[in-house]
Design a protein around this motif. Structure first.
Motif, mmCIF file in Angstrom:
data_model
loop_
_atom_site.group_PDB
_atom_site.id
_atom_site.type_symbol
_atom_site.label_atom_id
_atom_site.label_comp_id
_atom_site.label_asym_id
_atom_site.label_seq_id
_atom_site.Cartn_x
_atom_site.Cartn_y
_atom_site.Cartn_z
ATOM 1 N N TYR A 50 0.849 -1.190 0.000
ATOM 2 C CA TYR A 50 0.000 0.000 0.000
ATOM 3 C C TYR A 50 0.886 1.243 0.000
ATOM 4 C CZ TYR A 50 -3.855 -3.059 1.368
ATOM 5 O OH TYR A 50 -4.806 -4.054 1.396
ATOM 6 N N GLN A 96 0.662 5.392 1.147
ATOM 7 C CA GLN A 96 -0.099 6.402 1.873
ATOM 8 C C GLN A 96 0.579 7.753 1.663
ATOM 9 O OE1 GLN A 96 -0.369 5.826 6.159
ATOM 10 N NE2 GLN A 96 -2.326 6.891 6.239
ATOM 11 N N HIS A 130 -4.986 8.253 3.228
ATOM 12 C CA HIS A 130 -5.185 6.914 3.750
ATOM 13 C C HIS A 130 -4.440 5.919 2.865
ATOM 14 C CE1 HIS A 130 -8.391 7.709 0.809
ATOM 15 N NE2 HIS A 130 -8.283 6.431 0.497
ATOM 16 N N PRO A 131 -4.154 4.714 3.381
ATOM 17 C CA PRO A 131 -3.453 3.717 2.555
ATOM 18 C C PRO A 131 -4.258 3.357 1.312
ATOM 19 C CG PRO A 131 -3.410 3.097 4.875
ATOM 20 C CD PRO A 131 -4.378 4.230 4.757
ATOM 21 N N PHE A 134 3.757 0.772 2.671
ATOM 22 C CA PHE A 134 3.520 -0.271 3.662
ATOM 23 C C PHE A 134 3.388 -1.627 2.986
ATOM 24 C CE2 PHE A 134 2.742 2.236 7.409
ATOM 25 C CZ PHE A 134 2.164 3.407 6.959
#
Lengths: 113, 113
Positions: free
Chosen positions: B35, B37, B42-43, B88
């Motif tokens: 992901y 961000q 937000h992710p 992430f």
């Protein structure tokens, strides 16, 4: 298709007060996640639902946090009473099934003073 | 407990340089997701890897999943200012009633023009 909806976007409360967050996942998504993201850290899984059943809540501080997903659609996360260390962004996400891509809402930024 | 570790925590590069972030799990993963961000956001899901040794590419991004399904990497070739954000990895850990999605701490990438 509508995304994950969360409300409120921001909340400021005093310690020892209670607060509730609401999440409406993407239609048809069976899996719903609540994450806590403290500034500068990765999202921490609080609770994961599969339909209206709990898959994991091992990181949920159950003495003060509770969550429900009645009818397997929208969900609420409650904190009572709040502590200063609960200040964070609370992210809700959903996926079609467990193990598939998760789609996040905008989050609720909670400040406890 | 079950953890997903990610290094480095921060990476500052000059535009045009390459960037790599590494992810390691304490347990074998069912699959791994990545992901991004952006600051204040937000992710957002980038990709999912499922098979042992799998390699996937998205333009300048290359994702790898280790043979033992315990580690993964994301490599960005010739970074651009639009790559700024926190990356992430998130692993699906098989659990009693299914899989739970656990995030790493993230690698924050800054790109100097």
């Amino acid at each position: 298709e509508a995304g994950v909806a969360q409300s409120p976007r921001y909340k400021i409360i005093e310690k020892r007060q209670s607060v509730a967050f609401w999440c409406n996942p993407i239609s048809g998504h069976a899996t719903l996640y609540w994450y806590q993201q403290i500034l500068g850290q990765g999202p921490k899984l609080l609770i994961q639902f599969q339909n209206n059943g709990v898959v994991d809540d091992s990181q949920l501080p159950k003495d003060r946090f509770s969550a429900e997903r009645l009818k397997g659609v929208d969900s609420t996360l409650k904190i009572q009473p709040a502590k200063l260390e609960d200040s964070a962004v609370y992210l809700c996400a959903s996926s079609f099934q467990t193990g598939m891509a998760a789609f996040f809402g905008q989050g609720t930024r909670l400040t406890v003073v | 407990g079950q953890q997903v570790m990610q290094i480095p925590q921060y990476q500052h590069v000059q535009e045009g340089e390459d960037f790599t972030t590494y992810c390691n799990s304490s347990t074998t993963l069912s699959n791994i997701q990545w992901y991004k961000q952006r600051p204040g956001g937000h992710p957002v899901f980038l990709i999912q890897l499922v098979k042992s040794g799998e390699v996937k590419k998205q333009k300048r991004l290359t994702f790898q999943f280790g043979e033992a399904k315990k580690n993964s990497s994301l490599h960005i070739t010739a970074t651009q200012t639009t790559d700024v954000g926190t990356y992430f990895c998130a692993g699906i850990m098989i659990y009693n009633q299914g899989g739970k999605l656990i995030f790493g701490q993230g690698t924050e990438l800054s790109v100097k023009p």
